[in-house]
Design a protein around this motif. Structure first.
Motif, PDB file in Angstrom:
ATOM      1  N   VAL A  85       0.856  -0.769  -0.232  1.00 53.71           N
ATOM      2  CA  VAL A  85       0.173   0.044  -0.245  1.00 53.71           C
ATOM      3  C   VAL A  85       0.996   1.562   0.211  1.00 53.71           C
ATOM      4  N   ARG A  86       1.826   1.444   0.873  1.00 56.85           N
ATOM      5  CA  ARG A  86       3.090   1.784   1.157  1.00 56.85           C
ATOM      6  C   ARG A  86       3.045   3.100  -0.167  1.00 56.85           C
ATOM      7  N   THR A  87       3.968   1.588  -1.421  1.00 61.81           N
ATOM      8  CA  THR A  87       4.572   1.472  -2.722  1.00 61.81           C
ATOM      9  C   THR A  87       3.537   2.123  -3.804  1.00 61.81           C
ATOM     10  N   VAL A  88       2.417   1.506  -3.227  1.00 61.94           N
ATOM     11  CA  VAL A  88       1.464   2.597  -4.069  1.00 61.94           C
ATOM     12  C   VAL A  88       1.333   3.673  -4.010  1.00 61.94           C
ATOM     13  N   LEU A  89       0.788   4.104  -2.188  1.00 59.70           N
ATOM     14  CA  LEU A  89       0.473   5.726  -2.667  1.00 59.70           C
ATOM     15  C   LEU A  89       1.599   6.451  -2.309  1.00 59.70           C
ATOM     16  N   VAL A  90       3.034   6.160  -2.472  1.00 58.40           N
ATOM     17  CA  VAL A  90       4.429   6.948  -2.939  1.00 58.40           C
ATOM     18  C   VAL A  90       4.835   7.288  -4.056  1.00 58.40           C
ATOM     19  N   GLU A  91       4.277   5.906  -4.925  1.00 56.95           N
ATOM     20  CA  GLU A  91       4.701   5.640  -6.549  1.00 56.95           C
ATOM     21  C   GLU A  91       3.530   6.712  -7.288  1.00 56.95           C
ATOM     22  N   SER A  92       2.348   6.709  -6.909  1.00 51.93           N
ATOM     23  CA  SER A  92       1.223   7.156  -7.321  1.00 51.93           C
ATOM     24  C   SER A  92       0.787   8.416  -6.793  1.00 51.93           C
ATOM     25  N   LEU A  93       0.593   9.104  -5.701  1.00 52.75           N
ATOM     26  CA  LEU A  93       0.436   9.925  -5.317  1.00 52.75           C
ATOM     27  C   LEU A  93       1.471  10.595  -4.913  1.00 52.75           C
ATOM     28  N   GLY A  94       3.327  10.227  -4.321  1.00 51.63           N
ATOM     29  CA  GLY A  94       3.391  10.847  -3.828  1.00 51.63           C
ATOM     30  C   GLY A  94       3.237  11.185  -2.301  1.00 51.63           C
ATOM     31  N   LEU A  95       2.207  10.309  -1.481  1.00 47.52           N
ATOM     32  CA  LEU A  95       1.926  10.264  -0.170  1.00 47.52           C
ATOM     33  C   LEU A  95       2.148   9.149   0.672  1.00 47.52           C
ATOM     34  N   GLU A  96       2.570   9.603   2.344  1.00 42.47           N
ATOM     35  CA  GLU A  96       2.419   8.110   2.770  1.00 42.47           C
ATOM     36  C   GLU A  96       1.391   7.739   3.615  1.00 42.47           C
ATOM     37  N   PRO A  97       0.853   6.619   4.105  1.00 47.43           N
ATOM     38  CA  PRO A  97      -0.307   6.624   4.774  1.00 47.43           C
ATOM     39  C   PRO A  97      -0.666   6.725   5.785  1.00 47.43           C
ATOM     40  N   GLY A  98      -1.965   7.223   5.868  1.00 52.40           N
ATOM     41  CA  GLY A  98      -3.046   8.004   6.974  1.00 52.40           C
ATOM     42  C   GLY A  98      -1.965   7.192   7.956  1.00 52.40           C
ATOM     43  N   HIS A  99      -2.071   8.401   9.256  1.00 49.79           N
ATOM     44  CA  HIS A  99      -1.967   7.630  10.662  1.00 49.79           C
ATOM     45  C   HIS A  99      -2.010   6.159  11.339  1.00 49.79           C
ATOM     46  N   GLY A 100      -3.677   6.286  10.890  1.00 48.86           N
ATOM     47  CA  GLY A 100      -4.438   5.166  11.058  1.00 48.86           C
ATOM     48  C   GLY A 100      -3.394   3.969  10.754  1.00 48.86           C
ATOM     49  N   LEU A 101      -3.854   3.848   9.722  1.00 47.70           N
ATOM     50  CA  LEU A 101      -2.374   3.070   8.787  1.00 47.70           C
ATOM     51  C   LEU A 101      -1.280   2.724   9.276  1.00 47.70           C
ATOM     52  N   GLN A 102      -0.770   3.572   9.704  1.00 45.77           N
ATOM     53  CA  GLN A 102       0.984   3.504  10.337  1.00 45.77           C
ATOM     54  C   GLN A 102       0.617   3.061  11.953  1.00 45.77           C
ATOM     55  N   ALA A 103       0.084   4.032  12.492  1.00 51.04           N
ATOM     56  CA  ALA A 103      -0.325   2.685  13.608  1.00 51.04           C
ATOM     57  C   ALA A 103      -0.614   1.687  13.844  1.00 51.04           C
ATOM     58  N   LEU A 104      -1.793   1.322  12.820  1.00 50.14           N
ATOM     59  CA  LEU A 104      -1.821  -0.460  12.437  1.00 50.14           C
ATOM     60  C   LEU A 104      -1.166  -0.895  12.448  1.00 50.14           C
ATOM     61  N   GLN A 105      -0.004  -1.178  11.332  1.00 52.32           N
ATOM     62  CA  GLN A 105       1.202  -1.789  11.276  1.00 52.32           C
ATOM     63  C   GLN A 105       2.396  -1.165  12.146  1.00 52.32           C
ATOM     64  N   GLN A 106       2.939  -0.759  12.790  1.00 49.26           N
ATOM     65  CA  GLN A 106       3.294  -0.486  14.487  1.00 49.26           C
ATOM     66  C   GLN A 106       2.644  -1.326  15.490  1.00 49.26           C
ATOM     67  N   ARG A 107       1.087  -1.375  15.680  1.00 48.99           N
ATOM     68  CA  ARG A 107       0.931  -2.345  16.474  1.00 48.99           C
ATOM     69  C   ARG A 107       0.932  -3.608  15.980  1.00 48.99           C
ATOM     70  N   ILE A 108       1.138  -4.568  14.460  1.00 48.25           N
ATOM     71  CA  ILE A 108       1.700  -5.108  14.132  1.00 48.25           C
ATOM     72  C   ILE A 108       2.610  -5.840  14.900  1.00 48.25           C
ATOM     73  N   LEU A 109       3.784  -4.767  14.431  1.00 51.44           N
ATOM     74  CA  LEU A 109       5.169  -5.504  14.561  1.00 51.44           C
ATOM     75  C   LEU A 109       4.859  -5.452  16.363  1.00 51.44           C
ATOM     76  N   THR A 110       4.548  -4.624  16.671  1.00 51.64           N
ATOM     77  CA  THR A 110       4.691  -4.195  18.677  1.00 51.64           C
ATOM     78  C   THR A 110       3.715  -5.824  19.067  1.00 51.64           C
ATOM     79  N   GLN A 111       2.611  -6.814  18.129  1.00 51.11           N
ATOM     80  CA  GLN A 111       1.736  -7.400  18.704  1.00 51.11           C
ATOM     81  C   GLN A 111       0.836  -7.035  19.243  1.00 51.11           C
ATOM     82  N   ASP A 112       0.564  -5.928  19.501  1.00 53.03           N
ATOM     83  CA  ASP A 112      -0.663  -5.789  20.568  1.00 53.03           C
ATOM     84  C   ASP A 112      -1.580  -6.597  20.863  1.00 53.03           C
ATOM     85  N   PRO A 113      -2.116  -6.835  22.425  1.00 46.56           N
ATOM     86  CA  PRO A 113      -3.139  -7.733  21.867  1.00 46.56           C
ATOM     87  C   PRO A 113      -4.201  -7.142  22.132  1.00 46.56           C
TER      88      PRO A 113
END
Length: 757
Positions: free
Chosen positions: A217-245
């Motif tokens: 998703v990040r690749t598509v957004l950056v290459e197509s629109l020059g944008l980073e994913p929204g804060h919500g999606l970034q926060a979800l990635q971090q919660r998955i990385l930390t295995q948020d219960p």
């Protein structure tokens, strides 16, 4: 678009009549100005001088079609009325599917917000069932692109995402996964759907795939629109990385016939834990895990006592087999046996105490991974741990979940010796088998004992299991081969070695470690086809970095596309004195369909047949074919005095450039660093000569290529280099800190009953 009269379709006439009615129905019971209708029927300056007359004829034809219905004279009959400054479609909203859809979707959204996901699923499912394809699909096929249609499509996608959210809230992440993956593939820029797919994959125990979705998703957004994913999606990635219960669902409600409300969990506490210690997760889904952090005095005193009404039944409520006494049951389970060997040199001079702590930490990590995938550790003695899947409620996914847990344990605890120095290192041995065990309780509150030949067999096989490998039985292999990639070996009683999760289980993304690179390559292939722009991509990496695997994944992905490019593959030879014609010969043979077993006569016939489709002039073809004959025997050189290899390679380049004009080509070249300089020149010249041809060349090579050719693919248009690095593996020092940290955290947990900060 379809109009029904008492269940029978009404003829609506030609495209302009249908478009007029469709646009008016998007604005029911509202006056639509004539100028707006004309703009909807013709774009810009395309409207003819007679446009208003055509519109009037369309309105006249529609009125006749609507008046032919049985209930045309009724008070609720639809009617197309003239209302200054245009027209109005009078219709009961309840007779229009689009209105009905909005009503059901709104009610479903309200039920979801009210915390009733099951009711929301039913309403949203009914709403989506009204769709049979894109809105006004017959008009869209004729290049109609109204903003109103985009809004309707957006409403459908919103309802679909609400439906997915309701299904996830009901714990159906497995069931919704395929539909969700298809939605995200079709709409890669909708971050809400992408986040839902990440959450569903994570709850299915596929953390790496969830993170791979974010990368795409990040690749598509950056290459197509020059944008980073929204804060919500970034926060979800971090919660998955930390295995948020909190990403996991709460525990399932109590099952009938069990006191205290946590029947499944507390039954497993009896089987695996001493009174007062935390229990294990419910087996509903692998990742629905909420650790029990209560102290013993916070538990209900008699919650583990069985319900008198369940006498004569097993823990799953089924009748016990005849001939078994109270408390005796049989279970079909999958067994994960793990032996962890800690190198004695890691004790740091502190003697056996620190080695014991390291083993304790290893056991805690093994337990965590087994419980994470829905199993339960039933025994841990010294360096050996045994986990069972299906002990409480057998499920067809038990073997698969057991293998996924085994792979996770291997990845966490195995420490490779990349230099192959032969020094002592820490290793892990894992075996996965399946079979029947007997569960016996010798009293109402006694901890059950687990018996079975499969447990002894698993331990015997573990003694023979190679270090750093996951070996599985034939039954486990059959049950999990659709999810796990295996390698066969006859050197062990268990001939199947689990290697990794299959690439086709990753949302169509390929290998989790290479998903970003694969997505970039797919995008370049697509660009090559759509814009007829040639590309040369060089994948550079040391051995075992995934170069060949990346080429294979790209080849598989491209060949699966309908009407996709023709893919030709060739691998350079590592023999000394390799002919510069070897790689071009293999590509030419692949294009002509020539195989190794073909006779020289058959090979020449195939080449002649392919050349007839490329060379328009018979005279030119007759001159070029002799230059291509040497490629049918790449081991030899052209006869002295006839032609030089450069002439042959020029003819080969011309042949492929003509082929590109007929069909896009993708050339996959592996181990290109082994090719002679003349071959490298030919490949580079091929891309530069392609002009506007849809030619995509991808070459995998070791860094030696850039040492030989520092300017390879550099400073040229439409060229790029992808560098792959070996995946980082844990070191001995990191393993020591990892295990001791696990022991310290567990110690804090036992002291205060809460997670360590």
């Amino acid at each position: 678009m379809e109009v029904l009269d008492d269940g029978r379709p009404v003829g609506l006439g030609g495209a302009k009549q249908r478009a007029t009615l469709g646009f008016l129905l998007l604005h029911p019971n509202k006056v639509v100005p004539t100028s707006r209708l004309l703009s909807a029927l013709w774009e810009g300056d395309e409207a003819p001088v007679t446009a208003r007359k055509i519109l009037q004829n369309a309105v006249y034809g529609l009125r006749g079609a609507l008046a032919s219905g049985r209930g045309a004279n009724g008070p609720a009959a639809p009617a197309l009325l003239t209302r200054p400054p245009g027209y109005m479609m009078r219709v009961d909203p309840e007779q229009v599917d689009l209105h009905h859809f909005h009503t059901l979707a709104g009610r479903g959204r309200d039920r979801l917000a009210a915390g009733a996901p099951e009711a929301a699923v039913a309403l949203l499912s009914d709403a989506l069932a009204l769709w049979r394809g894109p809105a006004l699909a017959d008009l869209v096929e004729k290049d109609v692109a109204w903003p109103e249609l985009a809004a309707v499509e957006s409403a459908r996608l919103d309802a679909m995402e609400d439906y997915v959210e309701a299904q996830l809230a009901c714990g159906r992440h497995h069931g919704i996964l395929a539909e969700l993956e298809a939605m995200v593939r079709a709409e890669p820029l909708r971050e809400r759907g992408c986040g839902q797919l990440m959450l569903a994959l994570y709850r299915c125990g596929r953390q790496a795939d969830a993170l791979s979705v974010y990368s795409r998703v990040r690749t598509v957004l950056v290459e197509s629109l020059g944008l980073e994913p929204g804060h919500g999606l970034q926060a979800l990635q971090q919660r998955i990385l930390t295995q948020d219960p909190t990403l996991l669902l709460p525990r399932a409600p109590a099952r009938p016939g069990a006191e205290g409300g946590d029947g499944a969990r507390d039954r497993l506490v009896l089987a695996t834990a001493a009174p007062g210690e935390p229990g294990t997760p419910d087996r509903g889904t692998p990742d629905q895990r909420t650790p029990d952090r209560r102290t013993p005095d916070q538990r209900t005193p008699d919650r583990n006592r069985p319900d008198p009404r369940s006498a004569g039944r097993g823990t799953d409520g089924r009748e016990r087999p005849e001939g078994r006494g109270p408390g005796t049951e049989r279970r079909q389970v999958s067994v994960v046996s793990v032996r962890t060997r800690i190198a004695s040199s890691l004790g740091g001079g502190a003697g056996d105490r620190e080695l014991d702590d390291l083993l304790d930490g290893a056991e805690l990590l093994v337990r965590e991974q087994i419980e994470r995938f829905g199993g339960v550790v039933t025994a841990a003695i010294g360096s050996i741990s045994v986990g069972l899947f299906g002990l409480d409620a057998p499920h067809q996914d038990d073997p698969r979940q057991a293998v996924l847990a085994a792979l996770a344990i291997r990845d966490v605890l195995d420490v490779p010796d990349p230099a192959d120095t032969g020094t002592e290192r820490s290793t892990v041995h894992v075996v996965v088998t399946t079979g029947e065990v007997m569960l016996r309780r010798r009293g109402r509150d006694a901890v059950p004992a687990v018996f079975g030949d499969i447990l002894d067999e698993s331990q015997e096989l573990l003694c023979e299991s190679p270090a750093g490998e996951v070996r599985v039985s034939e039954e486990v292999h059959r049950a999990s081969e659709h999810t796990v990639r295996y390698r066969r070996s006859d050197a062990h009683a268990l001939e199947w070695q689990a290697v990794a999760v299959r690439d086709d289980q990753r949302s169509g993304a390929g290998d989790g470690e290479l998903s970003v690179e694969l997505d970039v390559l797919r995008g370049l292939v697509k660009r090559t086809r759509q814009r007829a722009v040639p590309h040369l991509v060089t994948v550079i990496g040391e051995p075992d970095t995934g170069k060949t695997r990346l080429l294979a994944e790209l080849r598989r992905s491209v060949t699966e596309e309908p009407d996709g490019p023709l893919v030709l593959s060739a691998r350079a030879s590592g023999s000394s004195g390799a002919s510069p014609l070897a790689v071009p010969s293999r590509l030419l043979a692949a294009y002509c369909g020539i195989v190794r077993e073909d006779s020289p006569e058959a090979a020449r016939a195939a080449l002649e047949h392919a050349s007839r489709d490329l060379y328009r002039s018979e005279a030119v073809r007759e001159r070029r074919l002799p230059l291509l004959w040497p490629l049918l025997d790449p081991g030899g050189e052209p006869a002295p005095g006839t032609m030089c290899p450069t002439e042959v390679l020029d003819a080969w380049r011309e042949f492929l450039l003509l082929a590109v004009q007929r069909r896009p080509l993708v050339l996959c070249l592996d181990d290109l660093h082994l090719s002679p300089d003349m071959t490298l020149d030919a490949v580079g010249d091929l891309v530069e000569s392609a002009g506007e041809g849809p030619l995509f060349v991808i070459a995998a090579a070791r860094p030696e290529l850039l040492e030989r050719r520092p300017s390879w693919a550099g400073g040229k248009s439409h060229t790029m280099t992808v560098t792959l690095a070996r995946p980082e593996r844990i070191t001995n020092e990191q393993l020591v800190e990892f295990l001791l940290s696990a022991v310290r955290n567990e110690g804090l947990h036992r002291l205060d009953g809460s997670p360590a900060c």
